[in-house]
Write a protein that holds these residues in place. Sequence first.
Motif, PDB file in Angstrom:
ATOM      1  N   ILE A 112     -32.566 -55.313  41.939  1.00 29.65           N
ATOM      2  CA  ILE A 112     -32.704 -56.711  41.524  1.00 29.65           C
ATOM      3  C   ILE A 112     -31.369 -57.258  41.032  1.00 29.65           C
ATOM      4  O   ILE A 112     -30.967 -58.376  41.385  1.00 29.65           O
ATOM      5  CB  ILE A 112     -33.777 -56.837  40.423  1.00 29.65           C
ATOM      6  CG1 ILE A 112     -35.168 -56.529  40.999  1.00 29.65           C
ATOM      7  CG2 ILE A 112     -33.768 -58.232  39.799  1.00 29.65           C
ATOM      8  CD1 ILE A 112     -36.258 -56.463  39.961  1.00 29.65           C
ATOM      9  N   LEU A 113     -30.672 -56.473  40.229  1.00 30.76           N
ATOM     10  CA  LEU A 113     -29.369 -56.896  39.721  1.00 30.76           C
ATOM     11  C   LEU A 113     -28.376 -57.088  40.874  1.00 30.76           C
ATOM     12  O   LEU A 113     -27.558 -58.010  40.849  1.00 30.76           O
ATOM     13  CB  LEU A 113     -28.831 -55.869  38.726  1.00 30.76           C
ATOM     14  CG  LEU A 113     -29.567 -55.785  37.385  1.00 30.76           C
ATOM     15  CD1 LEU A 113     -29.022 -54.629  36.548  1.00 30.76           C
ATOM     16  CD2 LEU A 113     -29.449 -57.092  36.611  1.00 30.76           C
ATOM     17  N   GLN A 114     -28.458 -56.219  41.867  1.00 34.68           N
ATOM     18  CA  GLN A 114     -27.584 -56.336  43.023  1.00 34.68           C
ATOM     19  C   GLN A 114     -27.865 -57.630  43.782  1.00 34.68           C
ATOM     20  O   GLN A 114     -26.936 -58.344  44.197  1.00 34.68           O
ATOM     21  CB  GLN A 114     -27.775 -55.127  43.947  1.00 34.68           C
ATOM     22  CG  GLN A 114     -26.952 -55.163  45.227  1.00 34.68           C
ATOM     23  CD  GLN A 114     -25.463 -55.089  44.971  1.00 34.68           C
ATOM     24  OE1 GLN A 114     -25.030 -54.556  43.951  1.00 34.68           O
ATOM     25  NE2 GLN A 114     -24.681 -55.638  45.885  1.00 34.68           N
ATOM     26  N   GLN A 115     -29.159 -57.930  43.948  1.00 33.63           N
ATOM     27  CA  GLN A 115     -29.532 -59.175  44.626  1.00 33.63           C
ATOM     28  C   GLN A 115     -29.060 -60.395  43.841  1.00 33.63           C
ATOM     29  O   GLN A 115     -28.550 -61.368  44.420  1.00 33.63           O
ATOM     30  CB  GLN A 115     -31.047 -59.219  44.823  1.00 33.63           C
ATOM     31  CG  GLN A 115     -31.564 -58.174  45.804  1.00 33.63           C
ATOM     32  CD  GLN A 115     -33.079 -58.132  45.866  1.00 33.63           C
ATOM     33  OE1 GLN A 115     -33.768 -58.776  45.057  1.00 33.63           O
ATOM     34  NE2 GLN A 115     -33.603 -57.398  46.827  1.00 33.63           N
ATOM     35  N   GLU A 116     -29.241 -60.349  42.515  1.00 36.44           N
ATOM     36  CA  GLU A 116     -28.795 -61.458  41.679  1.00 36.44           C
ATOM     37  C   GLU A 116     -27.278 -61.618  41.748  1.00 36.44           C
ATOM     38  O   GLU A 116     -26.752 -62.742  41.791  1.00 36.44           O
ATOM     39  CB  GLU A 116     -29.231 -61.232  40.232  1.00 36.44           C
ATOM     40  CG  GLU A 116     -30.741 -61.330  40.026  1.00 36.44           C
ATOM     41  CD  GLU A 116     -31.149 -61.032  38.594  1.00 36.44           C
ATOM     42  OE1 GLU A 116     -30.289 -60.524  37.833  1.00 36.44           O
ATOM     43  OE2 GLU A 116     -32.305 -61.306  38.233  1.00 36.44           O
ATOM     44  N   ALA A 117     -26.561 -60.501  41.788  1.00 31.44           N
ATOM     45  CA  ALA A 117     -25.104 -60.554  41.895  1.00 31.44           C
ATOM     46  C   ALA A 117     -24.677 -61.172  43.221  1.00 31.44           C
ATOM     47  O   ALA A 117     -23.722 -61.962  43.275  1.00 31.44           O
ATOM     48  CB  ALA A 117     -24.524 -59.145  41.754  1.00 31.44           C
ATOM     49  N   GLU A 118     -25.398 -60.834  44.289  1.00 32.97           N
ATOM     50  CA  GLU A 118     -25.069 -61.406  45.596  1.00 32.97           C
ATOM     51  C   GLU A 118     -25.317 -62.909  45.604  1.00 32.97           C
ATOM     52  O   GLU A 118     -24.529 -63.675  46.184  1.00 32.97           O
ATOM     53  CB  GLU A 118     -25.901 -60.712  46.679  1.00 32.97           C
ATOM     54  CG  GLU A 118     -25.501 -59.264  46.917  1.00 32.97           C
ATOM     55  CD  GLU A 118     -26.413 -58.567  47.905  1.00 32.97           C
ATOM     56  OE1 GLU A 118     -27.394 -59.214  48.339  1.00 32.97           O
ATOM     57  OE2 GLU A 118     -26.149 -57.396  48.240  1.00 32.97           O
ATOM     58  N   ILE A 119     -26.413 -63.350  44.963  1.00 32.24           N
ATOM     59  CA  ILE A 119     -26.702 -64.781  44.879  1.00 32.24           C
ATOM     60  C   ILE A 119     -25.616 -65.501  44.092  1.00 32.24           C
ATOM     61  O   ILE A 119     -25.127 -66.574  44.497  1.00 32.24           O
ATOM     62  CB  ILE A 119     -28.083 -65.008  44.236  1.00 32.24           C
ATOM     63  CG1 ILE A 119     -29.192 -64.495  45.170  1.00 32.24           C
ATOM     64  CG2 ILE A 119     -28.300 -66.488  43.910  1.00 32.24           C
ATOM     65  CD1 ILE A 119     -30.563 -64.525  44.564  1.00 32.24           C
ATOM     66  N   LEU A 120     -25.222 -64.905  42.963  1.00 32.84           N
ATOM     67  CA  LEU A 120     -24.163 -65.518  42.156  1.00 32.84           C
ATOM     68  C   LEU A 120     -22.854 -65.584  42.933  1.00 32.84           C
ATOM     69  O   LEU A 120     -22.100 -66.565  42.827  1.00 32.84           O
ATOM     70  CB  LEU A 120     -23.973 -64.717  40.865  1.00 32.84           C
ATOM     71  CG  LEU A 120     -25.106 -64.826  39.826  1.00 32.84           C
ATOM     72  CD1 LEU A 120     -24.857 -63.863  38.675  1.00 32.84           C
ATOM     73  CD2 LEU A 120     -25.229 -66.263  39.304  1.00 32.84           C
ATOM     74  N   GLN A 121     -22.603 -64.535  43.692  1.00 34.81           N
ATOM     75  CA  GLN A 121     -21.385 -64.527  44.494  1.00 34.81           C
ATOM     76  C   GLN A 121     -21.416 -65.641  45.547  1.00 34.81           C
ATOM     77  O   GLN A 121     -20.410 -66.314  45.790  1.00 34.81           O
ATOM     78  CB  GLN A 121     -21.220 -63.173  45.173  1.00 34.81           C
ATOM     79  CG  GLN A 121     -19.910 -63.012  45.931  1.00 34.81           C
ATOM     80  CD  GLN A 121     -19.741 -61.617  46.504  1.00 34.81           C
ATOM     81  OE1 GLN A 121     -20.634 -60.785  46.373  1.00 34.81           O
ATOM     82  NE2 GLN A 121     -18.612 -61.374  47.117  1.00 34.81           N
ATOM     83  N   GLN A 122     -22.601 -65.820  46.164  1.00 31.38           N
ATOM     84  CA  GLN A 122     -22.750 -66.894  47.150  1.00 31.38           C
ATOM     85  C   GLN A 122     -22.564 -68.263  46.503  1.00 31.38           C
ATOM     86  O   GLN A 122     -21.903 -69.148  47.068  1.00 31.38           O
ATOM     87  CB  GLN A 122     -24.123 -66.797  47.821  1.00 31.38           C
ATOM     88  CG  GLN A 122     -24.293 -65.565  48.707  1.00 31.38           C
ATOM     89  CD  GLN A 122     -25.708 -65.408  49.219  1.00 31.38           C
ATOM     90  OE1 GLN A 122     -26.584 -66.217  48.891  1.00 31.38           O
ATOM     91  NE2 GLN A 122     -25.943 -64.380  50.017  1.00 31.38           N
ATOM     92  N   GLU A 123     -23.163 -68.448  45.314  1.00 32.54           N
ATOM     93  CA  GLU A 123     -23.024 -69.722  44.613  1.00 32.54           C
ATOM     94  C   GLU A 123     -21.575 -69.966  44.221  1.00 32.54           C
ATOM     95  O   GLU A 123     -21.068 -71.101  44.308  1.00 32.54           O
ATOM     96  CB  GLU A 123     -23.919 -69.728  43.375  1.00 32.54           C
ATOM     97  CG  GLU A 123     -25.409 -69.757  43.702  1.00 32.54           C
ATOM     98  CD  GLU A 123     -26.275 -69.689  42.452  1.00 32.54           C
ATOM     99  OE1 GLU A 123     -25.716 -69.394  41.365  1.00 32.54           O
ATOM    100  OE2 GLU A 123     -27.489 -69.932  42.556  1.00 32.54           O
ATOM    101  N   ALA A 124     -20.891 -68.908  43.788  1.00 34.94           N
ATOM    102  CA  ALA A 124     -19.483 -69.056  43.429  1.00 34.94           C
ATOM    103  C   ALA A 124     -18.655 -69.432  44.646  1.00 34.94           C
ATOM    104  O   ALA A 124     -17.739 -70.271  44.562  1.00 34.94           O
ATOM    105  CB  ALA A 124     -18.966 -67.759  42.821  1.00 34.94           C
ATOM    106  N   GLU A 125     -18.972 -68.859  45.783  1.00 36.58           N
ATOM    107  CA  GLU A 125     -18.254 -69.176  47.011  1.00 36.58           C
ATOM    108  C   GLU A 125     -18.498 -70.625  47.420  1.00 36.58           C
ATOM    109  O   GLU A 125     -17.564 -71.335  47.848  1.00 36.58           O
ATOM    110  CB  GLU A 125     -18.704 -68.223  48.122  1.00 36.58           C
ATOM    111  CG  GLU A 125     -18.037 -68.438  49.466  1.00 36.58           C
ATOM    112  CD  GLU A 125     -16.546 -68.231  49.422  1.00 36.58           C
ATOM    113  OE1 GLU A 125     -15.839 -68.830  50.248  1.00 36.58           O
ATOM    114  OE2 GLU A 125     -16.079 -67.449  48.564  1.00 36.58           O
TER     115      GLU A 125
END
Length: 255
Positions: A209-222
Amino acid sequence: MVTNLKISPETEVFYPSEDDEPLAETHEHLLAIINTFTVLTQYLAGQQAIVLSNQFLYYVKGQPSKRVIPDIMVVFDIVPGSRGSYKIWEEGQVPKFIMEMTSQGNRDNDHLVKKSLYEELGVEEYWLFDPKKEWISDQLIGYRLQEGVYHTIRDSRSETLQLNFVPEGSSLNFYRLDNGLKLLIPDELFRALQAETLARQEVEGQAEILQQEAEILQQEAEMARQQTIDTEQRALELEAMLDRYRHQFGDLPSN
Protein backbone atom coordinates in the motif's frame (compact mmCIF):
# COMPACT_ATOMS: atom_id res chain seq x y z
CA MET A 1 26.22 -51.83 36.93
CA VAL A 2 24.77 -54.40 34.55
CA THR A 3 27.54 -56.49 33.01
CA ASN A 4 27.66 -57.87 29.48
CA LEU A 5 27.25 -61.57 28.84
CA LYS A 6 30.24 -63.17 27.12
CA ILE A 7 29.25 -65.07 23.98
CA SER A 8 31.25 -66.77 21.28
CA PRO A 9 31.92 -64.91 18.02
CA GLU A 10 29.94 -67.55 16.13
CA THR A 11 26.78 -66.89 18.12
CA GLU A 12 24.26 -64.87 16.12
CA VAL A 13 21.81 -62.98 18.26
CA PHE A 14 18.71 -61.24 16.94
CA TYR A 15 17.70 -57.99 18.60
CA PRO A 16 14.17 -56.94 17.56
CA SER A 17 13.60 -53.26 16.86
CA GLU A 18 9.87 -53.24 17.54
CA ASP A 19 7.04 -55.09 19.22
CA ASP A 20 3.27 -55.17 18.90
CA GLU A 21 2.59 -53.04 21.95
CA PRO A 22 0.77 -49.69 21.52
CA LEU A 23 2.86 -46.55 21.71
CA ALA A 24 0.89 -45.12 24.63
CA GLU A 25 -1.80 -46.11 27.09
CA THR A 26 -4.17 -43.19 26.45
CA HIS A 27 -4.51 -40.16 24.19
CA GLU A 28 -3.13 -37.95 26.97
CA HIS A 29 -0.07 -40.15 27.33
CA LEU A 30 0.46 -40.17 23.56
CA LEU A 31 0.36 -36.37 23.35
CA ALA A 32 2.76 -36.08 26.28
CA ILE A 33 5.23 -38.42 24.56
CA ILE A 34 4.98 -36.66 21.18
CA ASN A 35 5.29 -33.18 22.68
CA THR A 36 8.26 -34.13 24.85
CA PHE A 37 10.05 -35.89 22.01
CA THR A 38 9.50 -32.95 19.63
CA VAL A 39 10.52 -30.26 22.13
CA LEU A 40 13.68 -32.05 23.26
CA THR A 41 14.69 -32.90 19.70
CA GLN A 42 14.44 -29.24 18.71
CA TYR A 43 16.15 -28.11 21.91
CA LEU A 44 19.16 -30.41 21.44
CA ALA A 45 19.49 -29.91 17.69
CA GLY A 46 23.09 -29.27 16.69
CA GLN A 47 24.51 -31.00 19.75
CA GLN A 48 26.21 -34.38 20.01
CA ALA A 49 23.03 -35.89 21.43
CA ILE A 50 20.00 -37.92 20.41
CA VAL A 51 16.44 -38.17 21.69
CA LEU A 52 14.77 -41.55 21.29
CA SER A 53 11.17 -42.52 21.97
CA ASN A 54 9.53 -45.93 22.28
CA GLN A 55 12.64 -47.77 21.13
CA PHE A 56 14.26 -50.82 22.62
CA LEU A 57 17.11 -50.13 25.00
CA TYR A 58 19.27 -53.27 25.19
CA TYR A 59 21.60 -53.37 28.16
CA VAL A 60 23.10 -56.90 28.18
CA LYS A 61 25.01 -58.12 25.15
CA GLY A 62 23.84 -61.52 23.96
CA GLN A 63 20.54 -61.41 25.87
CA PRO A 64 17.82 -59.76 23.76
CA SER A 65 15.32 -60.29 26.56
CA LYS A 66 17.28 -57.82 28.68
CA ARG A 67 15.62 -54.78 27.25
CA VAL A 68 13.31 -51.95 28.16
CA ILE A 69 11.33 -49.40 26.14
CA PRO A 70 11.58 -45.93 27.70
CA ASP A 71 8.99 -43.40 26.57
CA ILE A 72 11.75 -40.80 26.24
CA MET A 73 15.51 -41.18 26.58
CA VAL A 74 18.32 -38.73 25.86
CA VAL A 75 21.90 -39.76 25.17
CA PHE A 76 24.80 -37.31 25.08
CA ASP A 77 28.29 -37.48 23.57
CA ILE A 78 27.06 -39.50 20.63
CA VAL A 79 26.73 -39.01 16.90
CA PRO A 80 23.19 -37.80 16.12
CA GLY A 81 20.98 -39.90 13.89
CA SER A 82 18.15 -42.41 13.99
CA ARG A 83 18.55 -45.90 15.39
CA GLY A 84 16.30 -48.93 15.09
CA SER A 85 17.21 -49.82 18.66
CA TYR A 86 19.83 -48.76 21.18
CA LYS A 87 22.50 -51.15 22.40
CA ILE A 88 24.60 -49.73 25.21
CA TRP A 89 27.68 -51.87 24.46
CA GLU A 90 27.73 -50.73 20.81
CA GLU A 91 27.13 -47.03 21.44
CA GLY A 92 29.40 -46.81 24.46
CA GLN A 93 27.04 -44.42 26.26
CA VAL A 94 24.30 -44.97 28.82
CA PRO A 95 21.29 -42.64 28.47
CA LYS A 96 21.67 -39.71 30.85
CA PHE A 97 17.99 -38.82 30.94
CA ILE A 98 14.88 -41.00 30.85
CA MET A 99 11.24 -40.00 31.27
CA GLU A 100 8.24 -42.29 31.53
CA MET A 101 4.62 -41.17 31.09
CA THR A 102 3.16 -43.11 33.95
CA SER A 103 -0.31 -44.19 35.11
CA GLN A 104 -1.90 -46.13 37.90
CA GLY A 105 -1.78 -49.27 35.76
CA ASN A 106 1.99 -49.22 35.31
CA ARG A 107 2.87 -47.52 38.60
CA ASP A 108 4.79 -50.46 40.07
CA ASN A 109 6.67 -51.13 36.84
CA ASP A 110 7.69 -47.47 36.45
CA HIS A 111 8.31 -46.66 40.09
CA LEU A 112 9.92 -49.88 41.23
CA VAL A 113 11.16 -52.09 38.40
CA LYS A 114 12.35 -49.43 35.95
CA LYS A 115 13.64 -47.14 38.67
CA SER A 116 15.82 -49.94 40.02
CA LEU A 117 17.03 -50.86 36.52
CA TYR A 118 17.87 -47.29 35.50
CA GLU A 119 19.66 -46.76 38.78
CA GLU A 120 21.76 -49.89 38.16
CA LEU A 121 22.49 -48.83 34.57
CA GLY A 122 23.70 -45.44 35.77
CA VAL A 123 21.04 -43.23 34.15
CA GLU A 124 21.78 -39.76 35.55
CA GLU A 125 18.17 -38.57 35.84
CA TYR A 126 14.89 -40.49 35.82
CA TRP A 127 11.57 -38.64 35.65
CA LEU A 128 7.97 -39.78 35.91
CA PHE A 129 5.14 -37.64 34.49
CA ASP A 130 1.54 -38.56 35.28
CA PRO A 131 -0.61 -36.80 32.61
CA LYS A 132 -3.91 -37.84 34.19
CA LYS A 133 -2.72 -37.30 37.77
CA GLU A 134 -3.63 -40.85 38.75
CA TRP A 135 -1.01 -41.51 41.41
CA ILE A 136 1.47 -38.61 41.49
CA SER A 137 -0.23 -35.72 43.28
CA ASP A 138 2.02 -33.11 41.65
CA GLN A 139 2.02 -35.09 38.38
CA LEU A 140 5.81 -35.00 38.25
CA ILE A 141 8.58 -36.66 40.23
CA GLY A 142 12.26 -36.95 39.41
CA TYR A 143 15.31 -38.80 40.68
CA ARG A 144 18.96 -37.84 40.32
CA LEU A 145 21.83 -40.29 40.65
CA GLN A 146 24.25 -39.48 43.47
CA GLU A 147 27.03 -41.93 44.27
CA GLY A 148 25.18 -44.67 42.45
CA VAL A 149 21.88 -44.17 44.28
CA TYR A 150 18.74 -42.30 43.20
CA HIS A 151 17.68 -39.36 45.34
CA THR A 152 14.39 -37.54 44.89
CA ILE A 153 14.67 -34.20 43.12
CA ARG A 154 13.01 -31.61 45.35
CA ASP A 155 12.09 -29.22 42.56
CA SER A 156 11.19 -29.58 38.90
CA ARG A 157 14.63 -28.70 37.54
CA SER A 158 16.57 -31.07 35.34
CA GLU A 159 20.27 -30.39 35.76
CA THR A 160 21.02 -32.88 33.00
CA LEU A 161 18.94 -31.03 30.40
CA GLN A 162 19.15 -27.58 32.01
CA LEU A 163 15.37 -27.31 31.86
CA ASN A 164 12.55 -26.62 34.28
CA PHE A 165 9.45 -28.82 33.91
CA VAL A 166 6.03 -27.32 34.66
CA PRO A 167 2.89 -29.50 34.42
CA GLU A 168 -0.20 -27.80 33.00
CA GLY A 169 -3.28 -29.97 32.74
CA SER A 170 -2.26 -33.14 30.94
CA SER A 171 0.67 -31.39 29.28
CA LEU A 172 4.22 -30.71 30.36
CA ASN A 173 5.83 -27.34 29.70
CA PHE A 174 9.56 -26.78 29.32
CA TYR A 175 11.55 -23.68 30.33
CA ARG A 176 15.26 -23.06 29.84
CA LEU A 177 17.22 -22.55 33.05
CA ASP A 178 19.65 -20.07 31.48
CA ASN A 179 17.12 -17.48 30.26
CA GLY A 180 13.69 -18.65 31.41
CA LEU A 181 12.36 -18.91 27.85
CA LYS A 182 9.63 -21.44 27.19
CA LEU A 183 10.24 -24.17 24.63
CA LEU A 184 7.13 -24.38 22.47
CA ILE A 185 5.28 -27.66 22.10
CA PRO A 186 4.07 -28.50 18.55
CA ASP A 187 0.63 -26.84 18.87
CA GLU A 188 2.17 -23.68 20.31
CA LEU A 189 4.88 -23.68 17.67
CA PHE A 190 2.26 -24.03 14.94
CA ARG A 191 0.23 -21.12 16.35
CA ALA A 192 3.39 -19.02 16.67
CA LEU A 193 4.30 -19.75 13.05
CA GLN A 194 0.76 -18.86 11.98
CA ALA A 195 0.93 -15.57 13.87
CA GLU A 196 4.34 -14.83 12.37
CA THR A 197 3.04 -15.59 8.86
CA LEU A 198 -0.02 -13.36 9.34
CA ALA A 199 2.15 -10.57 10.74
CA ARG A 200 4.54 -10.87 7.80
CA GLN A 201 1.64 -10.83 5.34
CA GLU A 202 0.21 -7.77 7.07
CA VAL A 203 3.57 -6.00 6.88
CA GLU A 204 3.96 -6.99 3.25
CA GLY A 205 0.42 -5.72 2.55
CA GLN A 206 1.15 -2.44 4.27
CA ALA A 207 4.41 -2.15 2.34
CA GLU A 208 2.52 -2.71 -0.91
CA ILE A 209 0.00 0.00 0.00
CA LEU A 210 2.81 2.40 0.88
CA GLN A 211 4.50 1.58 -2.41
CA GLN A 212 1.31 2.33 -4.31
CA GLU A 213 0.84 5.59 -2.42
CA ALA A 214 4.45 6.55 -3.16
CA GLU A 215 3.91 5.88 -6.86
CA ILE A 216 0.78 8.06 -6.84
CA LEU A 217 2.65 10.86 -5.09
CA GLN A 218 5.45 10.53 -7.58
CA GLN A 219 2.96 10.79 -10.45
CA GLU A 220 1.33 13.85 -8.88
CA ALA A 221 4.74 15.44 -8.36
CA GLU A 222 5.60 14.80 -11.99
CA MET A 223 2.32 16.36 -13.09
CA ALA A 224 2.96 19.40 -10.88
CA ARG A 225 6.47 19.72 -12.26
CA GLN A 226 5.13 19.50 -15.80
CA GLN A 227 2.49 22.13 -15.00
CA THR A 228 5.24 24.37 -13.64
CA ILE A 229 7.25 23.88 -16.81
CA ASP A 230 4.18 24.66 -18.92
CA THR A 231 3.45 27.80 -16.87
CA GLU A 232 7.03 28.95 -17.19
CA GLN A 233 6.95 28.30 -20.92
CA ARG A 234 3.70 30.24 -21.28
CA ALA A 235 5.20 33.13 -19.31
CA LEU A 236 8.21 33.19 -21.65
CA GLU A 237 5.92 33.19 -24.67
CA LEU A 238 3.90 36.10 -23.25
CA GLU A 239 7.12 37.98 -22.46
CA ALA A 240 8.30 37.46 -26.05
CA MET A 241 4.97 38.73 -27.42
CA LEU A 242 5.23 41.80 -25.19
CA ASP A 243 8.73 42.51 -26.45
CA ARG A 244 7.55 42.35 -30.05
CA TYR A 245 4.69 44.75 -29.24
CA ARG A 246 7.05 47.22 -27.62
CA HIS A 247 9.38 46.99 -30.57
CA GLN A 248 6.56 47.86 -33.00
CA PHE A 249 4.40 50.23 -30.99
CA GLY A 250 6.45 51.30 -28.02
CA ASP A 251 5.57 50.92 -24.42
CA LEU A 252 2.06 50.13 -23.46
CA PRO A 253 0.01 53.24 -22.61
CA SER A 254 -0.41 53.79 -18.91
CA ASN A 255 -3.89 54.39 -17.44
